[in-house]
Design a protein around this motif. Structure first.
Motif, PDB file in Angstrom:
ATOM      1  N   UNK A  31      39.877  39.139  42.548  1.00 41.73           N
ATOM      2  CA  UNK A  31      41.072  38.329  42.746  1.00 41.73           C
ATOM      3  C   UNK A  31      41.225  37.288  41.637  1.00 41.73           C
ATOM      4  N   UNK A  32      40.129  36.648  41.244  1.00 44.66           N
ATOM      5  CA  UNK A  32      40.189  35.668  40.154  1.00 44.66           C
ATOM      6  C   UNK A  32      40.585  36.333  38.841  1.00 44.66           C
ATOM      7  N   UNK A  33      40.040  37.518  38.571  1.00 44.27           N
ATOM      8  CA  UNK A  33      40.378  38.222  37.332  1.00 44.27           C
ATOM      9  C   UNK A  33      41.848  38.647  37.310  1.00 44.27           C
ATOM     10  N   UNK A  34      42.349  39.131  38.429  1.00 42.67           N
ATOM     11  CA  UNK A  34      43.767  39.535  38.456  1.00 42.67           C
ATOM     12  C   UNK A  34      44.679  38.318  38.354  1.00 42.67           C
ATOM     13  N   UNK A  35      44.280  37.197  38.939  1.00 44.13           N
ATOM     14  CA  UNK A  35      45.081  35.978  38.792  1.00 44.13           C
ATOM     15  C   UNK A  35      45.117  35.520  37.339  1.00 44.13           C
ATOM     16  N   UNK A  36      43.972  35.610  36.646  1.00 42.45           N
ATOM     17  CA  UNK A  36      43.925  35.266  35.228  1.00 42.45           C
ATOM     18  C   UNK A  36      44.867  36.165  34.432  1.00 42.45           C
ATOM     19  N   UNK A  37      44.804  37.453  34.716  1.00 41.28           N
ATOM     20  CA  UNK A  37      45.647  38.395  33.985  1.00 41.28           C
ATOM     21  C   UNK A  37      47.127  38.148  34.282  1.00 41.28           C
ATOM     22  N   UNK A  38      47.425  37.795  35.515  1.00 37.62           N
ATOM     23  CA  UNK A  38      48.815  37.508  35.876  1.00 37.62           C
ATOM     24  C   UNK A  38      49.327  36.276  35.128  1.00 37.62           C
ATOM     25  N   UNK A  39      48.455  35.259  34.960  1.00 29.82           N
ATOM     26  CA  UNK A  39      48.853  34.042  34.245  1.00 29.82           C
ATOM     27  C   UNK A  39      49.026  34.283  32.755  1.00 29.82           C
ATOM     28  N   UNK A  40      48.157  35.085  32.157  1.00 29.39           N
ATOM     29  CA  UNK A  40      48.153  35.214  30.703  1.00 29.39           C
ATOM     30  C   UNK A  40      49.081  36.311  30.192  1.00 29.39           C
ATOM     31  N   UNK A  41      49.122  37.460  30.856  1.00 33.69           N
ATOM     32  CA  UNK A  41      49.942  38.576  30.371  1.00 33.69           C
ATOM     33  C   UNK A  41      50.471  39.352  31.570  1.00 33.69           C
ATOM     34  N   UNK A  42      51.662  39.022  31.976  1.00 29.59           N
ATOM     35  CA  UNK A  42      52.258  39.591  33.192  1.00 29.59           C
ATOM     36  C   UNK A  42      52.408  41.113  33.104  1.00 29.59           C
ATOM     37  N   UNK A  43      52.760  41.620  31.923  1.00 32.10           N
ATOM     38  CA  UNK A  43      52.983  43.057  31.778  1.00 32.10           C
ATOM     39  C   UNK A  43      51.684  43.850  31.962  1.00 32.10           C
ATOM     40  N   UNK A  44      50.600  43.373  31.366  1.00 32.34           N
ATOM     41  CA  UNK A  44      49.295  44.027  31.552  1.00 32.34           C
ATOM     42  C   UNK A  44      48.885  43.987  33.017  1.00 32.34           C
ATOM     43  N   UNK A  45      49.148  42.867  33.668  1.00 34.06           N
ATOM     44  CA  UNK A  45      48.829  42.718  35.088  1.00 34.06           C
ATOM     45  C   UNK A  45      49.574  43.755  35.935  1.00 34.06           C
ATOM     46  N   UNK A  46      50.858  43.893  35.689  1.00 35.49           N
ATOM     47  CA  UNK A  46      51.665  44.821  36.486  1.00 35.49           C
ATOM     48  C   UNK A  46      51.244  46.270  36.273  1.00 35.49           C
ATOM     49  N   UNK A  47      50.929  46.635  35.028  1.00 35.69           N
ATOM     50  CA  UNK A  47      50.493  48.010  34.788  1.00 35.69           C
ATOM     51  C   UNK A  47      49.125  48.271  35.420  1.00 35.69           C
ATOM     52  N   UNK A  48      48.250  47.259  35.407  1.00 33.99           N
ATOM     53  CA  UNK A  48      46.917  47.426  35.986  1.00 33.99           C
ATOM     54  C   UNK A  48      46.984  47.634  37.491  1.00 33.99           C
ATOM     55  N   UNK A  49      47.732  46.790  38.196  1.00 31.17           N
ATOM     56  CA  UNK A  49      47.764  46.946  39.654  1.00 31.17           C
ATOM     57  C   UNK A  49      48.478  48.235  40.053  1.00 31.17           C
ATOM     58  N   UNK A  50      49.406  48.677  39.210  1.00 30.66           N
ATOM     59  CA  UNK A  50      50.062  49.950  39.488  1.00 30.66           C
ATOM     60  C   UNK A  50      49.093  51.114  39.310  1.00 30.66           C
ATOM     61  N   UNK A  51      48.286  51.071  38.224  1.00 32.64           N
ATOM     62  CA  UNK A  51      47.327  52.147  37.968  1.00 32.64           C
ATOM     63  C   UNK A  51      46.220  52.210  39.011  1.00 32.64           C
ATOM     64  N   UNK A  52      45.796  51.035  39.499  1.00 29.52           N
ATOM     65  CA  UNK A  52      44.712  50.998  40.481  1.00 29.52           C
ATOM     66  C   UNK A  52      45.198  51.107  41.920  1.00 29.52           C
ATOM     67  N   UNK A  53      46.486  50.937  42.111  1.00 27.12           N
ATOM     68  CA  UNK A  53      47.026  51.014  43.475  1.00 27.12           C
ATOM     69  C   UNK A  53      46.725  49.767  44.291  1.00 27.12           C
ATOM     70  N   UNK A  54      46.566  48.625  43.620  1.00 23.31           N
ATOM     71  CA  UNK A  54      46.332  47.371  44.327  1.00 23.31           C
ATOM     72  C   UNK A  54      47.658  46.797  44.773  1.00 23.31           C
ATOM     73  N   UNK A  55      47.624  46.055  45.837  1.00 22.83           N
ATOM     74  CA  UNK A  55      48.864  45.446  46.305  1.00 22.83           C
ATOM     75  C   UNK A  55      48.812  43.949  46.050  1.00 22.83           C
TER      76      UNK A  55
END
Length: 89
Positions: free
Chosen positions: A64-88
């Motif tokens: 959760x901390x890593x995804x929050x970091x990614x969401x803060x720093x690079x929104x596009x990378x975050x969105x592609x990552x959660x889509x690829x992993x199937x995270x909600x």
């Protein structure tokens, strides 16, 4: 409960951003997600394994901390990552 070296290497090659990448947030989240999935299956069978449950909660918090970091720093990378992993989120 650790994942095998072959599985870890497969995840790294699938999620790396450049040829020598082994520690980017995407790779770390993908590895944690695989470990969380495996540990969740273990806890379905061994529901009184409270020590492993505590480890699972720590892994979920770290992911959760890593995804929050990614969401803060690079929104596009975050969105592609959660889509690829199937995270909600």
């Amino acid at each position: 409960m650790a994942i095998s070296a072959e599985k870890r290497q497969q995840i790294v090659t699938e999620f790396k951003r450049h040829p020598n990448d082994t520690g980017s947030p995407e790779v770390q989240v993908a590895i944690l997600s695989e470990e969380i999935k495996d540990l969740s299956e273990h806890l379905k069978e061994h529901e009184h394994d409270f020590h492993s449950r505590r480890g699972l909660l720590g892994m979920v918090s770290k992911r959760n901390r890593l995804t929050n970091y990614l969401r803060r720093t690079d929104r596009e990378r975050y969105l592609t990552l959660i889509k690829r992993l199937g995270l909600r989120k």
